[in-house]
Scaffold this active site. Structure first.
Site, short mmCIF file in Angstrom:
data_model
loop_
_atom_site.label_atom_id
_atom_site.label_comp_id
_atom_site.label_asym_id
_atom_site.label_seq_id
_atom_site.Cartn_x
_atom_site.Cartn_y
_atom_site.Cartn_z
N ASN A 100 7.24 65.75 18.24
CA ASN A 100 7.27 64.55 17.38
C ASN A 100 6.67 64.95 16.03
O ASN A 100 6.15 66.05 15.88
CB ASN A 100 6.50 63.39 18.03
CG ASN A 100 5.06 63.73 18.29
OD1 ASN A 100 4.30 64.02 17.37
ND2 ASN A 100 4.67 63.74 19.56
N VAL B 187 9.02 67.60 27.44
CA VAL B 187 8.93 69.05 27.31
C VAL B 187 7.75 69.46 26.42
O VAL B 187 7.13 70.50 26.62
CB VAL B 187 10.28 69.63 26.82
CG1 VAL B 187 10.57 69.28 25.39
CG2 VAL B 187 10.35 71.13 27.04
N ASP B 188 7.43 68.62 25.46
CA ASP B 188 6.28 68.86 24.58
C ASP B 188 4.99 68.97 25.40
O ASP B 188 4.21 69.93 25.25
CB ASP B 188 6.20 67.68 23.59
CG ASP B 188 5.30 67.94 22.39
OD1 ASP B 188 4.73 69.04 22.30
OD2 ASP B 188 5.19 67.02 21.55
N ILE C 125 12.90 61.15 25.96
CA ILE C 125 12.15 59.99 25.47
C ILE C 125 12.83 59.40 24.22
O ILE C 125 12.80 58.18 24.02
CB ILE C 125 10.69 60.42 25.19
CG1 ILE C 125 9.98 60.75 26.52
CG2 ILE C 125 9.92 59.34 24.42
CD1 ILE C 125 8.70 61.55 26.41
N1 AR6 Z 1 11.69 72.47 30.41
C1 AR6 Z 1 12.90 72.17 29.88
N2 AR6 Z 1 13.28 70.91 29.59
C2 AR6 Z 1 12.38 69.92 29.84
C3 AR6 Z 1 11.10 70.15 30.38
C4 AR6 Z 1 10.76 71.50 30.67
N3 AR6 Z 1 9.58 71.85 31.17
N4 AR6 Z 1 10.47 68.95 30.51
C5 AR6 Z 1 11.33 68.00 30.09
N5 AR6 Z 1 12.48 68.57 29.70
P1 AR6 Z 1 11.93 64.99 25.83
P2 AR6 Z 1 12.85 64.09 23.17
C6 AR6 Z 1 13.72 67.96 29.18
O1 AR6 Z 1 11.62 63.59 26.23
O2 AR6 Z 1 13.86 63.19 23.79
C7 AR6 Z 1 7.60 63.88 23.52
O3 AR6 Z 1 6.63 62.93 23.81
C8 AR6 Z 1 13.95 66.49 29.42
O4 AR6 Z 1 14.38 66.27 30.77
O5 AR6 Z 1 10.94 66.04 26.18
O6 AR6 Z 1 13.25 64.94 22.01
C9 AR6 Z 1 7.49 64.38 22.08
O7 AR6 Z 1 6.15 64.52 21.68
C10 AR6 Z 1 15.08 66.23 28.44
O8 AR6 Z 1 16.33 66.66 28.98
O9 AR6 Z 1 12.19 65.13 24.23
C11 AR6 Z 1 8.20 63.30 21.33
O10 AR6 Z 1 7.36 62.19 21.13
C12 AR6 Z 1 14.73 67.14 27.27
O11 AR6 Z 1 13.74 68.05 27.77
C13 AR6 Z 1 9.33 62.90 22.26
O12 AR6 Z 1 8.87 63.24 23.58
C14 AR6 Z 1 14.14 66.42 26.07
O13 AR6 Z 1 13.34 65.34 26.49
C15 AR6 Z 1 10.57 63.70 21.97
O14 AR6 Z 1 11.63 63.18 22.76
#
Ligand code: AR6
Length: 173
Positions: free
Chosen positions: A26, A35-36, A122
């Site tokens: 973010n 993932v963050d 998210i």
């Molecule tokens: N390895 C690979 N992919 C993953 C992992 C992992 N360990 N964990 C989750 N994913 P998101 P966004 C996938 O929500 O939509 C955070 O709070 C997940 O299933 O991580 O860009 C940040 O700080 C999905 O397919 O990222 C921001 O506030 C993908 O990663 C916000 O979320 C992206 O999901 C960013 O949201």
């Protein structure tokens, strides 16, 4: 023809042994969920300490840090757009996340990278649309940068894996 340097795998990006993994961050760069959160937990506290010195990052831009306890040497943090229906430049901002990441890879002479599916958790970017944009930008960057050896797309769940599989098939047909 799909580029042989692109690999799609199911799994956890924090385990990837590449020059850089990409964090769907973010704009504060102070960590978060998804993932963050996983990347910060696996990298250890040094990552947040370095991120705090960066003063945030605009949507679609990217910043690079060291990888700390991760197997990856670097982390490239890029905040995707929050999906708001498609009318506020979300497509171009998502494309820009990939472009900014490849610019940093080029500047730092890095050859292998792993991406999560930026924006589709998210931030609710529709997965089919996001996967097409991601692959378009990855292929474009690979064409422009022969020195990139490997781009791994890491799908954390079945839904993401299936969407990227469909998008890869569309591209190669
Ligand atoms: N390895 C690979 N992919 C993953 C992992 C992992 N360990 N964990 C989750 N994913 P998101 P966004 C996938 O929500 O939509 C955070 O709070 C997940 O299933 O991580 O860009 C940040 O700080 C999905 O397919 O990222 C921001 O506030 C993908 O990663 C916000 O979320 C992206 O999901 C960013 O949201």
């Amino acid at each position: 023809m799909s580029d042989r340097r692109i690999q799609l795998v199911k799994g956890d990006i924090t385990q990837q042994r590449v020059d850089a993994i990409v964090n769907a961050a973010n704009t504060s760069l102070r960590g978060g969920g998804g993932v963050d959160g996983a990347i910060h937990r696996a990298a250890g506290p040094g990552l947040l300490e370095e991120c705090r010195t960066l003063g945030g990052c605009p949507t679609g831009d990217a910043r690079i840090t060291k990888g700390y306890d991760l197997p990856a040497r670097y982390v490239i943090h890029t905040p995707g757009p929050v999906w708001q229906g498609g009318g506020v430049n979300e497509d171009a901002l998502l494309a820009s996340c990939y472009q900014s990441t490849f610019a940093l890879l080029h500047d730092h002479n890095l050859k292998t990278v792993a991406f999560p599916s930026i924006g589709t958790g998210i931030y609710r970017f529709p997965i089919d649309r996001a996967s097409r944009i991601a692959l378009r930008e990855i292929r474009r960057a690979l064409n422009e940068n022969p020195s990139i050896e490997r781009v791994v797309i890491v799908a954390f769940d079945e839904r993401t894996f299936d969407a990227y599989t469909r998008a890869l098939m569309e591209e190669s047909s």
